[in-house]
Design a protein around this motif. Structure first.
Motif, PDB file in Angstrom:
ATOM      1  N   UNK A 121       0.800  -1.212   0.000  1.00 18.37           N
ATOM      2  CA  UNK A 121       0.000   0.000   0.000  1.00 18.37           C
ATOM      3  C   UNK A 121       0.833   1.262   0.000  1.00 18.37           C
ATOM      4  N   UNK A 122       0.147   2.383   0.208  1.00 21.91           N
ATOM      5  CA  UNK A 122       0.756   3.696   0.042  1.00 21.91           C
ATOM      6  C   UNK A 122       1.112   4.332   1.375  1.00 21.91           C
ATOM      7  N   UNK A 123       1.984   5.337   1.293  1.00 22.19           N
ATOM      8  CA  UNK A 123       2.179   6.313   2.371  1.00 22.19           C
ATOM      9  C   UNK A 123       1.641   7.638   1.842  1.00 22.19           C
ATOM     10  N   UNK A 124       0.744   8.261   2.562  1.00 22.38           N
ATOM     11  CA  UNK A 124       0.192   9.531   2.106  1.00 22.38           C
ATOM     12  C   UNK A 124       1.138  10.661   2.481  1.00 22.38           C
ATOM     13  N   UNK A 125       1.281  11.612   1.585  1.00 22.47           N
ATOM     14  CA  UNK A 125       2.145  12.757   1.822  1.00 22.47           C
ATOM     15  C   UNK A 125       1.438  14.064   1.545  1.00 22.47           C
ATOM     16  N   UNK A 126       2.171  15.149   1.682  1.00 24.31           N
ATOM     17  CA  UNK A 126       1.639  16.476   1.384  1.00 24.31           C
ATOM     18  C   UNK A 126       2.693  17.240   0.595  1.00 24.31           C
ATOM     19  N   UNK A 127       2.223  18.161  -0.231  1.00 24.08           N
ATOM     20  CA  UNK A 127       3.156  18.904  -1.077  1.00 24.08           C
ATOM     21  C   UNK A 127       2.492  20.168  -1.595  1.00 24.08           C
ATOM     22  N   UNK A 128       3.343  21.107  -2.001  1.00 22.24           N
ATOM     23  CA  UNK A 128       2.915  22.292  -2.725  1.00 22.24           C
ATOM     24  C   UNK A 128       3.877  22.483  -3.884  1.00 22.24           C
ATOM     25  N   UNK A 129       3.347  22.448  -5.095  1.00 23.90           N
ATOM     26  CA  UNK A 129       4.164  22.660  -6.282  1.00 23.90           C
ATOM     27  C   UNK A 129       3.504  23.681  -7.179  1.00 23.90           C
ATOM     28  N   UNK A 130       4.213  24.763  -7.506  1.00 25.05           N
ATOM     29  CA  UNK A 130       3.664  25.844  -8.324  1.00 25.05           C
ATOM     30  C   UNK A 130       4.615  26.150  -9.474  1.00 25.05           C
ATOM     31  N   UNK A 131       4.036  26.451 -10.645  1.00 21.93           N
ATOM     32  CA  UNK A 131       4.794  26.689 -11.870  1.00 21.93           C
ATOM     33  C   UNK A 131       4.157  27.843 -12.633  1.00 21.93           C
ATOM     34  N   UNK A 132       4.982  28.713 -13.176  1.00 18.58           N
ATOM     35  CA  UNK A 132       4.491  29.805 -14.010  1.00 18.58           C
ATOM     36  C   UNK A 132       4.736  29.452 -15.469  1.00 18.58           C
ATOM     37  N   UNK A 133       3.657  29.336 -16.248  1.00 18.47           N
ATOM     38  CA  UNK A 133       3.731  28.958 -17.650  1.00 18.47           C
ATOM     39  C   UNK A 133       3.452  30.153 -18.552  1.00 18.47           C
ATOM     40  N   UNK A 134       4.160  30.213 -19.675  1.00 20.32           N
ATOM     41  CA  UNK A 134       3.861  31.190 -20.722  1.00 20.32           C
ATOM     42  C   UNK A 134       4.422  30.666 -22.032  1.00 20.32           C
ATOM     43  N   UNK A 135       4.165  31.381 -23.124  1.00 23.01           N
ATOM     44  CA  UNK A 135       4.661  30.958 -24.434  1.00 23.01           C
ATOM     45  C   UNK A 135       6.147  31.216 -24.615  1.00 23.01           C
ATOM     46  N   UNK A 136       6.715  32.012 -23.770  1.00 22.11           N
ATOM     47  CA  UNK A 136       8.124  32.363 -23.936  1.00 22.11           C
ATOM     48  C   UNK A 136       9.036  31.171 -23.683  1.00 22.11           C
ATOM     49  N   UNK A 137      10.161  31.137 -24.407  1.00 27.57           N
ATOM     50  CA  UNK A 137      11.151  30.081 -24.237  1.00 27.57           C
ATOM     51  C   UNK A 137      11.655  30.065 -22.796  1.00 27.57           C
ATOM     52  N   UNK A 138      12.026  28.884 -22.313  1.00 30.75           N
ATOM     53  CA  UNK A 138      12.507  28.717 -20.940  1.00 30.75           C
ATOM     54  C   UNK A 138      13.441  27.512 -20.908  1.00 30.75           C
ATOM     55  N   UNK A 139      14.253  27.387 -19.860  1.00 28.04           N
ATOM     56  CA  UNK A 139      15.167  26.237 -19.770  1.00 28.04           C
ATOM     57  C   UNK A 139      14.447  24.898 -19.818  1.00 28.04           C
ATOM     58  N   UNK A 140      13.243  24.832 -19.232  1.00 29.91           N
ATOM     59  CA  UNK A 140      12.437  23.606 -19.263  1.00 29.91           C
ATOM     60  C   UNK A 140      11.060  23.957 -19.813  1.00 29.91           C
ATOM     61  N   UNK A 141      10.559  23.102 -20.691  1.00 26.63           N
ATOM     62  CA  UNK A 141       9.269  23.312 -21.331  1.00 26.63           C
ATOM     63  C   UNK A 141       8.279  22.222 -20.937  1.00 26.63           C
ATOM     64  N   UNK A 142       7.019  22.596 -20.817  1.00 27.40           N
ATOM     65  CA  UNK A 142       5.940  21.613 -20.769  1.00 27.40           C
ATOM     66  C   UNK A 142       5.596  21.291 -22.210  1.00 27.40           C
ATOM     67  N   UNK A 143       5.986  20.107 -22.655  1.00 23.68           N
ATOM     68  CA  UNK A 143       5.801  19.731 -24.053  1.00 23.68           C
ATOM     69  C   UNK A 143       4.361  19.336 -24.347  1.00 23.68           C
ATOM     70  N   UNK A 144       3.786  18.489 -23.496  1.00 24.77           N
ATOM     71  CA  UNK A 144       2.454  17.958 -23.793  1.00 24.77           C
ATOM     72  C   UNK A 144       1.841  17.325 -22.565  1.00 24.77           C
ATOM     73  N   UNK A 145       0.541  17.083 -22.674  1.00 24.03           N
ATOM     74  CA  UNK A 145      -0.217  16.387 -21.635  1.00 24.03           C
ATOM     75  C   UNK A 145      -1.193  15.437 -22.316  1.00 24.03           C
TER      76      UNK A 145
END
Length: 399
Positions: free
Chosen positions: A223-247
């Motif tokens: 089974x699982x261990x439940x955790x907690x997290x906060x992850x935030x990302x700022x997306x825009x069309x401008x080039x960046x070191x890392x890209x969100x390619x697809x979902x």
């Protein structure tokens, strides 16, 4: 070779990102935790009446200041979100200074909202105490994105997604669509979930909680261990070191809580992500498994990986033995891990060191954290109750 990107789903840049979880409060702490064998989980009491339970607790300080206009929804959940946001707030405000505030959007995922702050009062109420006031606003699913929007002073679309364990990953998909549809110029995406009795007792009733540190794809996984997290990302069309390619998204709706045993929906999500990014399976440098350590989930996911990658020995691991399963925020913290791997180009997250299930051990689980050659793309899987599946692909550059 030039890859063809689906024109309906062009990549977007990750301008800034923050990820907080049991594995660390900084990128350096996260890398250290994910490349070492000792675990980051904590044995805690107070969540389940009859026993202590291993959880991925965030044990660092949270912000102590909540703006007056947000006091009505003040909770540990909100403070977790604001703590992450404030770590990149100055950069965000500088970046969006030239944009129309009506074109700035917020899409966040959660499954717990602020219910933990109401649980003591709910317990008093059900014990028959009179005059107990329950502040419903704190635990409304939709308040998170609206509160963050109000904090930032933005006026664009703002909504919260709650699809259990795929919530935060779906926020990425939604953010990319808003940008590519011309409905927003900048989108803050991600997810926040905090530990609470509701989810721990719920998974305990399903007999899905591990008695020890979880072992994804392990011979003795229970089974699982439940955790907690906060992850935030700022997306825009401008080039960046890392890209969100697809979902890539799918819905197999096989069972209310169990995945399709052959992993059909999971495979479809991975295939769609590859198709939308215009990439081949062998171009993926790392796969972050959903890898919850439940018998059914792990078995179906490995079947899906085999069918999609068909002999390509992709390096893969689950990181939930270090972060816990962060439910509505799992997709965000695991996206952060994938983005850091691409940005740092020197490490991969270790899979746990326990004995693997003999029926699942034929894949290339990460046993050495050293990244010996550059990689350009990573994939992250998130699968949820009801068959809500999503795979995200991140890249260093458009090829």
């Amino acid at each position: 070779m030039t890859e063809m990107i689906d024109p309906a789903h062009p990549a977007v840049g990750i301008q800034f990102a923050v990820g907080l979880c049991a594995a660390g409060a900084t990128a350096e702490q996260l890398q250290y935790s994910l490349t070492q064998l000792p675990h980051s989980l904590t044995l805690k009491s107070g969540f389940i009446p009859e026993r202590k339970v291993w959880v991925g607790a965030y044990n660092h300080a949270l912000t102590e200041e909540v703006p007056r206009q947000l006091e009505s929804v003040d909770s540990r959940h909100l403070r977790f979100a604001l703590t992450a946001l404030q770590m990149m707030e100055q950069d965000i405000r500088s970046y969006v200074a030239g944009f129309d505030s009506a074109r700035l959007a917020v899409v966040l995922g959660t499954s717990t909202s602020g219910i933990a702050d109401n649980e003591p009062r709910l317990q008093q109420y059900f014990q028959g105490q009179q005059g107990i006031a329950i502040d419903q606003k704190k635990q409304e699913m939709g308040y998170l994105a609206k509160a963050v929007q109000q904090y930032l002073g933005w006026r664009g679309p703002a909504y919260t997604i709650s699809t259990a364990c795929s919530s935060a990953a779906k926020a990425f998909a939604a953010g990319q669509r808003l940008i590519n549809a011309g409905l927003a110029d900048v989108v803050l995406v991600g997810g926040v979930d905090t530990l609470c009795q509701l989810t721990l007792n719920g998974f305990n009733s399903l007999e899905s909680l591990s008695q020890d540190i979880c072992q994804p794809c392990g011979q003795q996984r229970d089974g699982i261990n439940i955790g907690e997290a906060a992850g935030l990302f700022l997306l825009s069309k401008r080039q960046a070191p890392v890209l969100l390619m697809s979902a890539g998204e799918s819905m197999d709706a096989w069972h209310i809580s169990a995945p399709h045993p052959e992993g059909r929906g999971a495979a479809q999500a991975m295939q769609m992500a590859l198709q939308q990014a215009g990439l081949r399976p062998e171009q993926m440098g790392y796969l972050n498994l959903h890898g919850t350590a439940t018998p059914q989930n792990d078995a179906m996911e490995i079947k899906a990986v085999r069918s999609v990658f068909q002999g390509y020995d992709i390096p893969l691991s689950s990181t939930k033995h270090q972060t816990g399963h962060c439910l509505g925020a799992a997709g965000a913290i695991e996206a952060y891990i994938c983005s850091r791997v691409l940005q740092d180009q020197c490490w991969l997250p270790l899979h746990h060191s326990g004995v693997l299930d003999a029926e699942l051990d034929d894949l290339n689980y990460v046993v050495s954290a050293d990244l010996t050659q550059p990689i350009h793309y990573t994939m992250s899987n998130s699968f949820a109750f009801g068959g809500s599946n999503i795979s995200l692909i991140f890249g260093t550059a458009l090829k």
